[in-house]
Motif scaffolding. Structure first.
Motif, PDB file in Angstrom:
ATOM      1  N   SER A 163      27.875   4.551 -54.766  1.00 21.53           N
ATOM      2  CA  SER A 163      26.793   3.812 -55.414  1.00 21.53           C
ATOM      3  C   SER A 163      26.067   4.688 -56.420  1.00 21.53           C
ATOM      4  O   SER A 163      25.990   5.909 -56.295  1.00 21.53           O
ATOM      5  CB  SER A 163      25.803   3.306 -54.360  1.00 21.53           C
ATOM      6  N   LEU A 164      25.513   4.013 -57.447  1.00 21.60           N
ATOM      7  CA  LEU A 164      24.788   4.713 -58.495  1.00 21.60           C
ATOM      8  C   LEU A 164      23.430   4.041 -58.674  1.00 21.60           C
ATOM      9  O   LEU A 164      23.378   2.849 -58.981  1.00 21.60           O
ATOM     10  CB  LEU A 164      25.597   4.649 -59.794  1.00 21.60           C
ATOM     11  N   PRO A 165      22.318   4.742 -58.458  1.00 21.39           N
ATOM     12  CA  PRO A 165      22.261   6.111 -57.926  1.00 21.39           C
ATOM     13  C   PRO A 165      22.668   6.149 -56.457  1.00 21.39           C
ATOM     14  O   PRO A 165      22.542   5.149 -55.753  1.00 21.39           O
ATOM     15  CB  PRO A 165      20.793   6.499 -58.102  1.00 21.39           C
ATOM     16  N   PRO A 166      23.115   7.305 -55.992  1.00 19.59           N
ATOM     17  CA  PRO A 166      23.602   7.399 -54.609  1.00 19.59           C
ATOM     18  C   PRO A 166      22.482   7.474 -53.571  1.00 19.59           C
ATOM     19  O   PRO A 166      22.758   7.378 -52.379  1.00 19.59           O
ATOM     20  CB  PRO A 166      24.430   8.680 -54.614  1.00 19.59           C
ATOM     21  N   PHE A 167      21.250   7.625 -54.001  1.00 16.62           N
ATOM     22  CA  PHE A 167      20.121   7.735 -53.058  1.00 16.62           C
ATOM     23  C   PHE A 167      18.870   7.228 -53.762  1.00 16.62           C
ATOM     24  O   PHE A 167      18.797   7.169 -55.000  1.00 16.62           O
ATOM     25  CB  PHE A 167      19.916   9.182 -52.590  1.00 16.62           C
ATOM     26  N   ASP A 168      17.852   6.845 -52.958  1.00 17.12           N
ATOM     27  CA  ASP A 168      16.558   6.492 -53.528  1.00 17.12           C
ATOM     28  C   ASP A 168      15.983   7.711 -54.233  1.00 17.12           C
ATOM     29  O   ASP A 168      15.959   8.816 -53.663  1.00 17.12           O
ATOM     30  CB  ASP A 168      15.582   6.048 -52.437  1.00 17.12           C
ATOM     31  N   ASN A 169      15.501   7.527 -55.482  1.00 12.97           N
ATOM     32  CA  ASN A 169      14.937   8.679 -56.184  1.00 12.97           C
ATOM     33  C   ASN A 169      13.780   8.249 -57.060  1.00 12.97           C
ATOM     34  O   ASN A 169      13.586   7.058 -57.338  1.00 12.97           O
ATOM     35  CB  ASN A 169      16.013   9.393 -57.002  1.00 12.97           C
ATOM     36  N   SER A 170      13.018   9.224 -57.491  1.00 17.34           N
ATOM     37  CA  SER A 170      11.805   8.950 -58.251  1.00 17.34           C
ATOM     38  C   SER A 170      12.123   8.724 -59.729  1.00 17.34           C
ATOM     39  O   SER A 170      12.931   9.438 -60.323  1.00 17.34           O
ATOM     40  CB  SER A 170      10.827  10.118 -58.117  1.00 17.34           C
ATOM     41  N   ASP A 199       7.146  20.500 -52.352  1.00 25.36           N
ATOM     42  CA  ASP A 199       7.709  20.016 -53.616  1.00 25.36           C
ATOM     43  C   ASP A 199       9.140  19.558 -53.368  1.00 25.36           C
ATOM     44  O   ASP A 199       9.829  20.052 -52.471  1.00 25.36           O
ATOM     45  CB  ASP A 199       7.756  21.132 -54.669  1.00 25.36           C
ATOM     46  N   VAL A 200       9.597  18.619 -54.199  1.00 27.86           N
ATOM     47  CA  VAL A 200      11.001  18.243 -54.178  1.00 27.86           C
ATOM     48  C   VAL A 200      11.443  18.017 -55.626  1.00 27.86           C
ATOM     49  O   VAL A 200      10.802  17.280 -56.369  1.00 27.86           O
ATOM     50  CB  VAL A 200      11.266  16.990 -53.301  1.00 27.86           C
ATOM     51  N   ALA A 201      12.513  18.698 -55.999  1.00 26.58           N
ATOM     52  CA  ALA A 201      13.035  18.612 -57.362  1.00 26.58           C
ATOM     53  C   ALA A 201      14.406  17.950 -57.356  1.00 26.58           C
ATOM     54  O   ALA A 201      15.054  17.828 -56.309  1.00 26.58           O
ATOM     55  CB  ALA A 201      13.118  20.008 -57.979  1.00 26.58           C
ATOM     56  N   ARG A 252       4.806  16.655 -53.857  1.00 25.62           N
ATOM     57  CA  ARG A 252       4.974  16.638 -55.310  1.00 25.62           C
ATOM     58  C   ARG A 252       6.454  16.435 -55.625  1.00 25.62           C
ATOM     59  O   ARG A 252       7.315  17.132 -55.077  1.00 25.62           O
ATOM     60  CB  ARG A 252       4.473  17.948 -55.914  1.00 25.62           C
ATOM     61  N   ILE A 253       6.767  15.464 -56.525  1.00 25.82           N
ATOM     62  CA  ILE A 253       8.153  15.086 -56.760  1.00 25.82           C
ATOM     63  C   ILE A 253       8.442  15.039 -58.259  1.00 25.82           C
ATOM     64  O   ILE A 253       7.575  14.700 -59.066  1.00 25.82           O
ATOM     65  CB  ILE A 253       8.457  13.715 -56.106  1.00 25.82           C
ATOM     66  N   MET A 254       9.675  15.416 -58.610  1.00 26.87           N
ATOM     67  CA  MET A 254      10.100  15.401 -60.003  1.00 26.87           C
ATOM     68  C   MET A 254      11.021  14.204 -60.252  1.00 26.87           C
ATOM     69  O   MET A 254      11.641  13.661 -59.332  1.00 26.87           O
ATOM     70  CB  MET A 254      10.832  16.697 -60.361  1.00 26.87           C
ATOM     71  N   THR A 255      11.090  13.791 -61.505  1.00 24.74           N
ATOM     72  CA  THR A 255      11.958  12.672 -61.879  1.00 24.74           C
ATOM     73  C   THR A 255      13.394  12.940 -61.449  1.00 24.74           C
ATOM     74  O   THR A 255      13.949  14.006 -61.724  1.00 24.74           O
ATOM     75  CB  THR A 255      11.917  12.443 -63.396  1.00 24.74           C
ATOM     76  N   GLY A 256      13.995  11.962 -60.770  1.00 25.74           N
ATOM     77  CA  GLY A 256      15.369  12.090 -60.302  1.00 25.74           C
ATOM     78  C   GLY A 256      15.518  12.711 -58.941  1.00 25.74           C
ATOM     79  O   GLY A 256      16.612  12.694 -58.364  1.00 25.74           O
TER      80      GLY A 256
END
Length: 440
Positions: free
Chosen positions: A55-62, A90-92, A108-112
């Motif tokens: 699947s694309l994207p393969p996971f839930d992301n920001s 943080d998560v990048a 704190r989260i970054m795009t993707g």
């Protein structure tokens, strides 16, 4: 050749444009599929459906830079009464693990980046103080004290609904979906999609390799000084560009002098890299028409029916034409007239469809439309010949450019359409609706 029997009518037989084209397209076959690396497959035609493996994207992301939060912790937050949350990490993008978001906490989260466990939404950084707050103050809805290892606090000024700014797994395509279907032309977006779903190679029909060469001892190369009686070789440059525009990998051979043995040897040397050979010049009835001399006998003794047939067509420009096959692999060869306009018009009508057929495309012809003729005077045309005049097309109107002469290169350069005058017409009055072949 599939239509070899039709090419025995003799030199006096006058072929129609449609019959000549039918002979070509009844002979040329799509190239065999091959597996190509993704970057080499651009411009090629896909020969099989491509299914999404992951699947694309393969996971839930920001979809934003910000903070991953629980919805209840930011409910009712405002500029006057911001929510104050403890930042626990943080998560990048590309990070394998993310901290858990518990009550009163944020990450704190970054795009993707993947959405951390426990989080329900993402608050954009623009809705916060950027994490520079020093802790609870009067009027703020403070949560529990920062745990050991916390990164400080963030003040959030707006509420967020569940799944806000979260790109769900499979929201683009899901595993098992059909990403691309057979027959798709692979352009940049399609190449990007194939890469995104992890495909390194793809099965396609390759882009046809087309060798273009001019004939004539009078031809000089652009950049050289012209000798007495010489002209510059423009045809091979125009046809090379036209072949590339049609989707081919083109090879241009320098002009060959009027010598039959040299021409025959040159063409034979080029067959190793040719799916189609296109010559220009030397197909008329003059004393130095070396293409006819060099190729008329080729394949006469070939049991498979090879050889080049030179014929006259009921068209203007482009009456003399040649078509057949050459060499052990029966490589198709189209011999075009030498006058620049005749050569280019012949390419558009006959060579371009052959190239696109080799490539496996379904739509091989230029689009046509009907347009009103805008001209100062009536167009004239020879009886029994289909004439193709250069023109410019805009908003349902077509205007002739230049005259009918087959040497008028400057007029051709300003045209984006061909005006078709049928065999039955000897004149076309201004204001008449005509058929137009769109070249742009």
């Amino acid at each position: 050749m599939s239509s070899a029997a039709t090419r025995t009518a003799g030199q006096d037989h006058l072929w129609s444009v449609d019959d000549h084209l039918e002979d070509i397209l009844g002979t040329v076959r799509p190239l065999e599929p091959i597996e190509l690396q993704l970057l080499d497959a651009q411009g090629c035609v896909l020969v099989e459906d491509v299914t999404v493996p992951v699947s694309l994207p393969p996971f839930d992301n920001s979809s934003m830079d910000g903070y991953a939060v629980r919805v209840a912790d930011v409910a009712g937050a405002s500029e006057e009464y911001p929510a104050v949350l403890t930042v626990v990490g943080d998560v990048a993008a590309g990070q394998a693990e993310a901290p858990y978001v518990g009550p009163g906490q944020a990450v704190r989260i970054m795009t993707g980046a993947p959405l951390p466990p426990g989080a329900e939404a993402v608050v954009p950084v623009e809705w916060t103080d950027g994490g520079i707050g020093e802790g609870p103050v009067t009027g703020m809805r403070a949560h529990s004290a920062s745990p050991e290892g916390a990164f400080g606090q963030v003040h959030i000024h707006r509420a967020a609904e569940a799944r806000a700014h979260v790109r769900a797994a499979g929201s683009d395509v899901k595993a098992g979906d059909r990403a691309l279907e057979a027959g798709t032309i692979l352009g940049p977006p399609q190449i990007g999609l194939l890469a995104a779903i992890g495909r390194a190679t793809v099965r396609v029909r390759p882009r046809p390799r087309v060798v273009v060469l001019s004939t004539g001892s009078e031809l000089a190369q652009p950049g050289e000084a012209l000798g007495t009686g010489q002209i510059y070789d423009s045809n091979s440059f125009a046809l090379y560009a036209a072949a590339r525009d049609a989707g081919a990998i083109a090879y241009r051979v320098g002009a060959v002098a009027d010598d039959a043995e040299t021409l025959r040897a040159t063409i034979e040397d080029q067959l190793i890299r040719a799916d189609l050979v296109v010559t220009t010049g030397g197909v008329s009835v003059g004393a130095y028409d070396v293409v006819k001399e060099a190729l008329s006998s080729v394949g006469d003794e070939d049991e498979a029916g090879g050889g080049i047939d030179f014929r006259k067509l009921a068209m203007q420009p482009g009456k003399p034409q040649g078509f057949g096959s050459i060499g052990p692999d029966h490589t198709p060869l189209l011999a075009l007239p030498g006058n620049p306009v005749s050569s280019y018009v012949s390419f558009e009508l006959f060579v371009r469809p052959a190239i696109r057929t080799l490539a496996g495309l379904k739509d091989v012809h230029r689009p046509t439309t009907r347009a009103t003729l805008a001209a100062d005077k009536a167009l004239t045309s020879p009886q029994g010949r289909r004439q193709f005049l250069r023109g410019t097309y805009a908003d349902g109107t077509v205007t002739p450019v230049g005259g009918a002469g087959s040497h008028l290169v400057a007029a051709l350069a300003h045209a984006d359409a061909l005006i078709v005058v049928p065999e039955s017409a000897t004149s076309v009055e201004p204001g008449t609706e005509v058929e137009v072949v769109l070249l742009g």
